[in-house]
Design a protein around this motif. Structure first.
Motif, PDB file in Angstrom:
ATOM      1  N   ASP A   2       0.841  -1.196   0.000  1.00  9.92           N
ATOM      2  CA  ASP A   2       0.000   0.000   0.000  1.00  9.92           C
ATOM      3  C   ASP A   2       0.876   1.246   0.000  1.00  9.92           C
ATOM      4  O   ASP A   2       2.097   1.167  -0.007  1.00  9.92           O
ATOM      5  N   SER A   3       0.224   2.395  -0.004  1.00  6.55           N
ATOM      6  CA  SER A   3       0.983   3.641  -0.089  1.00  6.55           C
ATOM      7  C   SER A   3       1.886   3.852   1.123  1.00  6.55           C
ATOM      8  O   SER A   3       2.942   4.467   1.006  1.00  6.55           O
ATOM      9  N   VAL A   4       1.509   3.314   2.274  1.00  7.06           N
ATOM     10  CA  VAL A   4       2.359   3.443   3.467  1.00  7.06           C
ATOM     11  C   VAL A   4       3.656   2.664   3.263  1.00  7.06           C
ATOM     12  O   VAL A   4       4.743   3.164   3.556  1.00  7.06           O
ATOM     13  N   PHE A  10      10.555   4.296   0.202  1.00  3.43           N
ATOM     14  CA  PHE A  10      11.180   5.470  -0.404  1.00  3.43           C
ATOM     15  C   PHE A  10      11.892   6.311   0.657  1.00  3.43           C
ATOM     16  O   PHE A  10      12.983   6.838   0.416  1.00  3.43           O
ATOM     17  N   GLU A  11      11.316   6.410   1.850  1.00  3.81           N
ATOM     18  CA  GLU A  11      11.954   7.174   2.930  1.00  3.81           C
ATOM     19  C   GLU A  11      13.307   6.570   3.293  1.00  3.81           C
ATOM     20  O   GLU A  11      14.267   7.295   3.572  1.00  3.81           O
ATOM     21  N   ARG A  12      13.413   5.256   3.276  1.00  8.33           N
ATOM     22  CA  ARG A  12      14.702   4.608   3.542  1.00  8.33           C
ATOM     23  C   ARG A  12      15.740   5.042   2.498  1.00  8.33           C
ATOM     24  O   ARG A  12      16.889   5.324   2.840  1.00  8.33           O
ATOM     25  N   THR A  40       8.315   1.933  -6.488  1.00 12.63           N
ATOM     26  CA  THR A  40       7.251   1.664  -7.464  1.00 12.63           C
ATOM     27  C   THR A  40       7.329   0.219  -7.949  1.00 12.63           C
ATOM     28  O   THR A  40       6.294  -0.468  -8.048  1.00 12.63           O
ATOM     29  N   LEU A  41       8.531  -0.266  -8.252  1.00  9.72           N
ATOM     30  CA  LEU A  41       8.698  -1.647  -8.704  1.00  9.72           C
ATOM     31  C   LEU A  41       8.294  -2.634  -7.611  1.00  9.72           C
ATOM     32  O   LEU A  41       7.652  -3.657  -7.896  1.00  9.72           O
ATOM     33  N   CYS A  42       8.651  -2.334  -6.365  1.00 15.15           N
ATOM     34  CA  CYS A  42       8.248  -3.187  -5.243  1.00 15.15           C
ATOM     35  C   CYS A  42       6.726  -3.226  -5.124  1.00 15.15           C
ATOM     36  O   CYS A  42       6.139  -4.285  -4.877  1.00 15.15           O
ATOM     37  N   GLU A  43       6.129  -2.074  -5.296  1.00 11.54           N
ATOM     38  CA  GLU A  43       4.672  -1.971  -5.221  1.00 11.54           C
ATOM     39  C   GLU A  43       4.015  -2.839  -6.308  1.00 11.54           C
ATOM     40  O   GLU A  43       3.060  -3.575  -6.043  1.00 11.54           O
TER      41      GLU A  43
END
Length: 190
Positions: A2-4, A10-12, A40-43
């Protein structure tokens, strides 16, 4: 994912990118872009894996998977170059990084190279010349997402390499912070 989860991933990448300006002023923004692409790829991997666990049909997602595979391929090539460059810089510039930092980068570079060389050059990596294929065969691992088979018994996923790259940068950041704190700690100089 999810977005979280996307934001956390991304924060990492953002956190580790900040200290990389010591190599070159361009490196932080490059790592941030690779980090954004990785999230994005992970998502996409996560959503496809979840879909197929629920009985979805990969044949219906052919175009999506092909585009995802291409972006994953490009991410591997770009990330390898960053790792190669940082490894070389740490080695040649005799940085004050602990030996474990160089060792982690060298190990990450070797793991990436095992996939990157057959992807980019259509030949097996020299260290695996007798066991690996000349071509890394792409596929979709129903547990983790985009992956490539490099030998009869070795499959390397983009997720594995992404985690390795991010963990190497996080380790480097922690080591740099520890060294910085030790150098500025008034108690350590008494």
């Amino acid at each position: 994912m999810d977005s979280v989860m996307y934001e956390e991933r991304f924060e990492r990448w953002l956190k580790v990118s900040i200290g990389l300006a010591r190599f070159d002023p361009f490196v932080p923004s490059l790592v941030q872009s690779l980090g954004q692409m990785d999230a994005t790829l992970c998502e996409t991997d996560f959503s496809l894996v979840e879909k197929y666990k629920q009985g979805g049909n990969a044949n219906e997602d052919y175009e999506l998977i092909q585009g995802h595979l291409t972006h994953s391929y490009l991410w591997i090539l770009g990330s390898y170059e960053v790792i190669r460059t940082l490894t070389q810089s740490i080695k040649e510039n005799k940085s004050d990084d602990p030996a474990e930092v160089l060792e982690r980068f060298q190990n990450a570079k070797k793991r990436f190279a095992r996939l990157r060389i057959p992807l980019a050059k259509f030949e097996a990596a020299k260290a695996h010349k007798t066991t690996d294929f000349k071509i890394a065969y792409p596929g979709f691992d129903y547990l983790i997402g985009i992956a490539w088979q490099v030998s009869d018994d070795v499959v390397i996923s983009r997720q594995e390499l992404s985690d390795l790259f991010l963990e190497t940068l996080e380790f480097t950041r922690v080591q740099k912070l520890r060294r910085s704190l030790a150098n500025h700690d008034p108690l350590s100089s008494s």
